[in-house]
Design a protein around this motif. Sequence first.
Motif, mmCIF file in Angstrom:
data_model
loop_
_atom_site.group_PDB
_atom_site.id
_atom_site.type_symbol
_atom_site.label_atom_id
_atom_site.label_comp_id
_atom_site.label_asym_id
_atom_site.label_seq_id
_atom_site.Cartn_x
_atom_site.Cartn_y
_atom_site.Cartn_z
ATOM 1 N N ARG A 11 -13.702 -10.091 41.151
ATOM 2 C CA ARG A 11 -13.900 -10.252 39.695
ATOM 3 C C ARG A 11 -12.845 -9.281 39.319
ATOM 4 N N MET A 12 -12.626 -7.829 40.035
ATOM 5 C CA MET A 12 -11.537 -7.391 39.925
ATOM 6 C C MET A 12 -9.899 -8.132 39.834
ATOM 7 N N LEU A 13 -10.527 -8.803 40.300
ATOM 8 C CA LEU A 13 -8.634 -10.111 40.402
ATOM 9 C C LEU A 13 -9.187 -10.706 38.950
ATOM 10 N N SER A 14 -9.793 -11.341 38.956
ATOM 11 C CA SER A 14 -10.871 -11.993 37.551
ATOM 12 C C SER A 14 -9.577 -11.378 36.903
ATOM 13 N N ASN A 15 -10.090 -10.269 36.203
ATOM 14 C CA ASN A 15 -9.502 -9.565 35.181
ATOM 15 C C ASN A 15 -7.899 -9.454 35.217
ATOM 16 N N LEU A 16 -7.796 -9.515 36.456
ATOM 17 C CA LEU A 16 -5.769 -9.773 36.143
ATOM 18 C C LEU A 16 -5.307 -10.226 35.903
ATOM 19 N N ARG A 17 -6.419 -11.568 36.384
ATOM 20 C CA ARG A 17 -5.510 -12.755 36.671
ATOM 21 C C ARG A 17 -5.885 -13.189 35.231
ATOM 22 N N ARG A 18 -6.357 -12.829 34.117
ATOM 23 C CA ARG A 18 -7.016 -13.106 32.792
ATOM 24 C C ARG A 18 -5.954 -12.148 31.589
ATOM 25 N N VAL A 19 -5.579 -11.086 32.192
ATOM 26 C CA VAL A 19 -4.345 -10.307 31.597
ATOM 27 C C VAL A 19 -2.710 -10.972 31.724
ATOM 28 N N TYR A 20 -2.628 -11.329 33.366
ATOM 29 C CA TYR A 20 -1.266 -11.437 33.245
ATOM 30 C C TYR A 20 -1.369 -13.129 32.446
ATOM 31 N N LEU A 21 -2.404 -13.761 32.961
ATOM 32 C CA LEU A 21 -1.974 -15.063 32.228
ATOM 33 C C LEU A 21 -1.767 -15.041 30.864
ATOM 34 N N GLY A 22 -2.590 -14.090 29.899
ATOM 35 C CA GLY A 22 -2.304 -14.040 28.654
ATOM 36 C C GLY A 22 -1.238 -13.675 28.437
ATOM 37 N N ARG A 23 -0.906 -13.165 29.303
ATOM 38 C CA ARG A 23 0.800 -12.687 28.809
ATOM 39 C C ARG A 23 1.284 -13.766 29.017
ATOM 40 N N GLU A 24 1.647 -14.499 29.821
ATOM 41 C CA GLU A 24 2.328 -15.646 30.267
ATOM 42 C C GLU A 24 3.399 -15.042 31.400
ATOM 43 N N ASP A 25 2.636 -14.012 31.968
ATOM 44 C CA ASP A 25 3.480 -13.356 33.062
ATOM 45 C C ASP A 25 2.982 -14.439 34.378
ATOM 46 N N LEU A 44 0.544 -15.814 39.370
ATOM 47 C CA LEU A 44 0.091 -16.467 39.988
ATOM 48 C C LEU A 44 -0.213 -16.239 41.650
ATOM 49 N N ALA A 45 0.364 -14.397 41.561
ATOM 50 C CA ALA A 45 0.220 -13.920 42.843
ATOM 51 C C ALA A 45 -1.000 -13.114 42.724
ATOM 52 N N VAL A 46 -2.077 -13.494 41.722
ATOM 53 C CA VAL A 46 -3.237 -12.761 41.730
ATOM 54 C C VAL A 46 -4.543 -14.200 41.923
ATOM 55 N N VAL A 47 -3.827 -15.675 42.042
ATOM 56 C CA VAL A 47 -4.082 -16.924 41.800
ATOM 57 C C VAL A 47 -4.650 -16.841 43.422
ATOM 58 N N ASP A 48 -3.521 -16.348 44.068
ATOM 59 C CA ASP A 48 -3.073 -16.640 45.217
ATOM 60 C C ASP A 48 -4.389 -15.703 46.574
ATOM 61 N N LEU A 49 -4.979 -14.320 45.472
ATOM 62 C CA LEU A 49 -5.642 -13.540 46.006
ATOM 63 C C LEU A 49 -7.460 -13.962 46.043
ATOM 64 N N LEU A 50 -7.442 -14.593 44.624
ATOM 65 C CA LEU A 50 -8.507 -14.886 44.280
ATOM 66 C C LEU A 50 -9.091 -16.319 45.676
ATOM 67 N N LEU A 51 -7.985 -17.403 45.389
ATOM 68 C CA LEU A 51 -8.558 -17.972 46.581
ATOM 69 C C LEU A 51 -8.262 -17.799 48.083
ATOM 70 N N LEU A 52 -7.784 -16.986 48.490
ATOM 71 C CA LEU A 52 -7.979 -16.254 49.648
ATOM 72 C C LEU A 52 -9.908 -15.535 49.714
ATOM 73 N N LEU A 53 -9.790 -14.667 48.514
ATOM 74 C CA LEU A 53 -11.783 -14.650 48.548
ATOM 75 C C LEU A 53 -12.652 -16.198 48.592
ATOM 76 N N ALA A 54 -12.072 -17.435 47.573
ATOM 77 C CA ALA A 54 -12.655 -18.426 47.312
ATOM 78 C C ALA A 54 -11.773 -19.798 47.664
ATOM 79 N N PRO A 55 -11.553 -20.300 49.223
ATOM 80 C CA PRO A 55 -10.363 -21.072 49.511
ATOM 81 C C PRO A 55 -10.855 -22.390 48.446
#
Length: 282
Positions: free
Chosen positions: A195-209, A214-225
């Motif tokens: 859930r912490m990573l989901s918040n970060l993903r939302r922030v970065y993609l909202g800023r088009e970073d 991508l780095a955050v989504v990689d970690l999310l997929l580490l937790l839920a492949p």
Amino acid sequence: MTTGFSPPLARERLVSALAAEPPRLDLAALAIATLDRPELDAPACLHMLDVLACRVQVEAERLHDKGEALAPLRALRHVLSDIEGFRGNEDNYHSPENSFLDQVLERKLGLPITLSVVYLEVARRAGIPLYGVPFPGHFLVAHDAGDHKLVMDPFHQGDILTEHGCEELLKRVAPQLKFDRSMLAPAPVELIAYRMLSNLRRVYLGREDRERGLAVVDLLLLLAPDHPGELRTRAALLANLGAYRAALRDVERCLELSPEAPDRERLELTAQELRERAALLN
């Protein structure tokens, strides 16, 4: 990748934190924080949590001697909220700094979930039974007190919420949902990290970073492949960054996992387009 941004280090430390027995929430949160500060001083952060816990223990003993009910919880709230001033960052809620534990400890501002991590880790060190609550839209912490739960809201100065208070909170943060007591079930460390990573993903993609996203989504997929939504998100990010073969692998994995997916036709068209683009790179 952006200078100072270290996904491999974050991944390594997150894997180590979750492999511990039991999994270490403090180390998992600091692993996520290394995304932004690879050089962060993790021992100093852990020491700060230790010091806060000692102060909570002293305050709990004082309140207990005065006959205060719920002395440990009141001590936790008094030290972290009244004295230290940990609170929700309502003025700049979507700042990525709110998601990094080291910066939350420095600034004493954060999101519901990172402030909950502070409460949980200080409570654990002080011997106070407390657990994370993955409440919809607003993370909380709770303590089992006999036949009922005491819920605390670290974002709002550690306010103690009744069940009715939780219902009122849900009406504000997720009015489309109906309150159910199952919403107050404990969250494992892996879910808190996700859930912490989901918040970060939302922030970065909202800023088009896209690189940080991508780095955050990689970690999310580490937790839920095999998470279909995260696979689709990563495929889109990879394609945007020109990594067509990697994007194709994610799209093909989506098709394999969900052969009856409502968007199957679109996924197949995307896969064909990615194959054509990848072929042009040869």
